[in-house]
Scaffold this active site. Structure first.
Site, PDB file in Angstrom:
ATOM      1  N   HIS A  43     -22.969  40.195  55.173  1.00  0.00           N
ATOM      2  CA  HIS A  43     -22.136  39.498  56.159  1.00  0.00           C
ATOM      3  C   HIS A  43     -21.171  38.535  55.477  1.00  0.00           C
ATOM      4  CE1 HIS A  43     -21.548  37.978  60.400  1.00  0.00           C
ATOM      5  NE2 HIS A  43     -20.856  37.099  59.671  1.00  0.00           N
ATOM      6  N   HIS A  86     -16.705  37.091  55.410  1.00  0.00           N
ATOM      7  CA  HIS A  86     -15.357  37.077  56.008  1.00  0.00           C
ATOM      8  C   HIS A  86     -14.340  36.983  54.877  1.00  0.00           C
ATOM      9  CE1 HIS A  86     -16.579  36.529  60.260  1.00  0.00           C
ATOM     10  NE2 HIS A  86     -17.674  36.071  59.660  1.00  0.00           N
ATOM     11  N   GLN A 130     -12.301  38.269  66.775  1.00  0.00           N
ATOM     12  CA  GLN A 130     -12.655  36.840  66.687  1.00  0.00           C
ATOM     13  C   GLN A 130     -12.451  36.095  68.001  1.00  0.00           C
ATOM     14  OE1 GLN A 130     -13.108  34.376  63.482  1.00  0.00           O
ATOM     15  NE2 GLN A 130     -13.971  33.502  65.334  1.00  0.00           N
ATOM     16  N   HIS A 165     -21.432  39.629  65.642  1.00  0.00           N
ATOM     17  CA  HIS A 165     -21.800  38.225  65.703  1.00  0.00           C
ATOM     18  C   HIS A 165     -22.490  38.062  67.053  1.00  0.00           C
ATOM     19  CE1 HIS A 165     -18.969  37.882  62.455  1.00  0.00           C
ATOM     20  NE2 HIS A 165     -19.206  36.589  62.324  1.00  0.00           N
ATOM     21  N   GLU A 175     -24.480  33.238  68.234  1.00  0.00           N
ATOM     22  CA  GLU A 175     -24.329  32.222  67.191  1.00  0.00           C
ATOM     23  C   GLU A 175     -24.123  30.882  67.884  1.00  0.00           C
ATOM     24  OE1 GLU A 175     -21.098  32.753  64.452  1.00  0.00           O
ATOM     25  OE2 GLU A 175     -21.834  31.206  63.096  1.00  0.00           O
ATOM     26  N   ASP A 184     -21.631  34.875  54.461  1.00  0.00           N
ATOM     27  CA  ASP A 184     -20.760  34.550  55.592  1.00  0.00           C
ATOM     28  C   ASP A 184     -19.416  33.984  55.137  1.00  0.00           C
ATOM     29  OD1 ASP A 184     -19.971  34.474  58.223  1.00  0.00           O
ATOM     30  OD2 ASP A 184     -21.286  32.836  58.822  1.00  0.00           O
ATOM     31  N   TRP A 236     -14.567  27.214  57.684  1.00  0.00           N
ATOM     32  CA  TRP A 236     -15.898  26.939  58.223  1.00  0.00           C
ATOM     33  C   TRP A 236     -16.868  26.374  57.185  1.00  0.00           C
ATOM     34  CZ3 TRP A 236     -13.046  31.334  59.270  1.00  0.00           C
ATOM     35  CH2 TRP A 236     -12.598  31.449  60.589  1.00  0.00           C
TER      36      TRP A 236
HETATM   37 FE   FE2 Z   1     -19.629  35.497  60.430  1.00  0.00          FE
END
Ligand code: FE2
Length: 438
Positions: free
Chosen positions: A60, A62, A155, A223, A226, A322, A328
């Site tokens: 996982h 991005h 997203q 996802h 979350e 991630d 983030w």
């Molecule tokens: Fe993610």
């Protein structure tokens, strides 16, 4: 004559004194040293008893956002919501070239860390599909040394996203954009049901996306839940549709953090349903421990899904990275041993079997979730492996062991000097023994 032999290795299953012989791109023999002692090879690597493992796999990530930290500004609060807002500010300024450049730089770091397969979500909530085209280009360029699997990730939500009515070039719906990304060669169907406007929309998004995956014969990785909301139960819907559509073994739920906060009785029903549906779970310990529980005072929830309980029920559980240096998460360096370390500590998996399972959660388990062909340290497998400065998997996690050599398809593609430190102390040794053999 072999092309490569790694001599005197320790394998993750505990076998010692093993030689691994490679011809071309495949492992041809994994035998005790005595069996292959007389064999010759174009190149020999002396493992000196250190751990030879299959490469790390990140289930996982991005990659379209990675290494963008500080663009256009830093996340002041460190929260998920400011991160999403920041990504929205950055998106109009992204160029394909910049995304490609950052992604390639991250792949360099990954390779040096023995991370040779990554599943990356790619944002499809963009009428230009800029990140999609960028990561398809990256996938093509890194293919000789890294398996990059792409997930079409809406997203902004497939039902929440609003096309711009004023501009005909931006009129496609989120589902149309996602399907267009799949048409261009993105591998997996993603989703974000907890971000849709209502629970009903979240459920509907899971149904729509699973049906797209079933119709196209693709895998699913959403996802899912979350949040810290104990009533966020989209994983239940995901398991339901995985079973209904015959997608067992091809579906993963990522994050699943709401499960941390759910009622225990409900979870006792839910986990068997996940197992029955053949749905895998992907926890992201570094991100989940920092982003979840932000509305708590004290005690603060840990916000990671119920990893040991899922594992005990037979659900495949992987640990993902991630994010690395993006809106983030300002930390990270492509080190899956750091991910495994955080995972086992947050989940209190410090028993022997738990620590071993944490190593599997960044190697063999994600390889299975991604469906990687020829993964493993056995005759006939692809000759992909990493030599670690550690004697066994738990020690590798404890030390975030140096990657002494990284092999891809039989070729050494990265090397690192053994980690050591010099001491200047009266009456003490000149170097530190971090392995501490006694
Ligand atoms: Fe993610």
């Amino acid at each position: 004559m072999f092309d490569l032999i790694v001599r005197n290795a320790t394998l993750p299953d505990g076998r010692t004194g093993i030689d691994v012989a490679v011809r071309g791109e495949r492992i041809e023999a994994v035998e005790p040293h005595a069996v292959l002692a007389g064999a010759a090879a174009g190149r020999e690597l002396d493992a000196a008893g250190m751990l030879l493992a299959p490469p790390f796999v990140d289930a996982h990530f991005h990659m379209d956002a990675t290494l963008s930290l500080g663009l256009p500004r830093l996340n002041q609060s460190g929260t998920l919501l400011e991160g999403i807002a920041l990504w929205g500010e950055l998106k109009p300024h992204l160029t394909q070239e910049a995304i490609v450049e950052r992604a390639l730089a991250y792949c360099d770091m990954a390779v040096a860390r023995g991370l040779l397969a990554i599943r990356s979500h790619v944002d499809t909530s963009d009428p230009r599909l800029l990140a999609v085209d960028a990561l398809l280009e990256v996938r093509r360029r890194v293919a000789p040394y890294l398996d990059l699997q792409l997930v079409a990730f809406p997203q902004d939500g497939v039902l929440r996203y609003e096309p711009r009515r004023d501009d005909p070039s931006c009129s496609l719906s989120a589902l149309q954009l996602l399907e267009r990304a799949l048409d261009r060669g993105v591998d997996v169907v993603g989703g974000i049901p907890h971000f849709e406007r209502t629970m009903e929309d979240g459920r509907e998004s899971v149904r729509l996306l699973c049906e797209i995956a079933a119709a196209r014969g693709l895998r699913v990785d959403m996802h899912c839940d979350e949040s810290d909301d104990p009533m966020s139960r989209h994983i239940e819907t995901l398991a339901y549709h995985a079973r209904r559509l015959g997608l067992q073994g091809r579906v993963a739920g990522s994050h699943l953090t709401s499960m941390h906060s759910m009622d225990n009785y409900y979870v006792s029903k839910l986990i068997p349903l996940i197992a029955e549906a053949g749905v895998a779970a992907i926890a992201n310990p570094l991100i989940n421990i920092t982003l979840q529980g932000r509305h708590d005072t004290y005690p603060k929830r840990r916000g990671m899904t119920r990893v040991p309980e899922l594992m005990a029920a037979g659900v495949p559980v992987a640990f993902g990275h991630d994010c690395v240096m993006d809106p983030w998460y300002p930390m990270g360096s492509g080190d899956m041993l750091e991910v495994a370390s955080m995972g086992l500590q947050v989940a209190q998996m410090t028993g022997q079997a738990g620590m071993r399972a944490a190593f599997d959660a960044v190697t063999t388990t994600p390889a299975r979730i991604l469906g990687l062909e020829g993964y493993g340290l056995e005759a006939g497998c692809r000759a992909d492996m990493v030599l670690l400065q550690a004697g066994h998997p738990v020690e590798a996690i404890r030390l975030r062991a140096a990657r002494l050599a990284v092999v891809r398809r039989g070729r050494v593609i990265a090397e690192q000097r053994p980690a050591t430190a010099t001491l200047h102390l009266e009456g003490r040794p000149g170097t530190v023994d971090f392995l501490h053999r006694g």
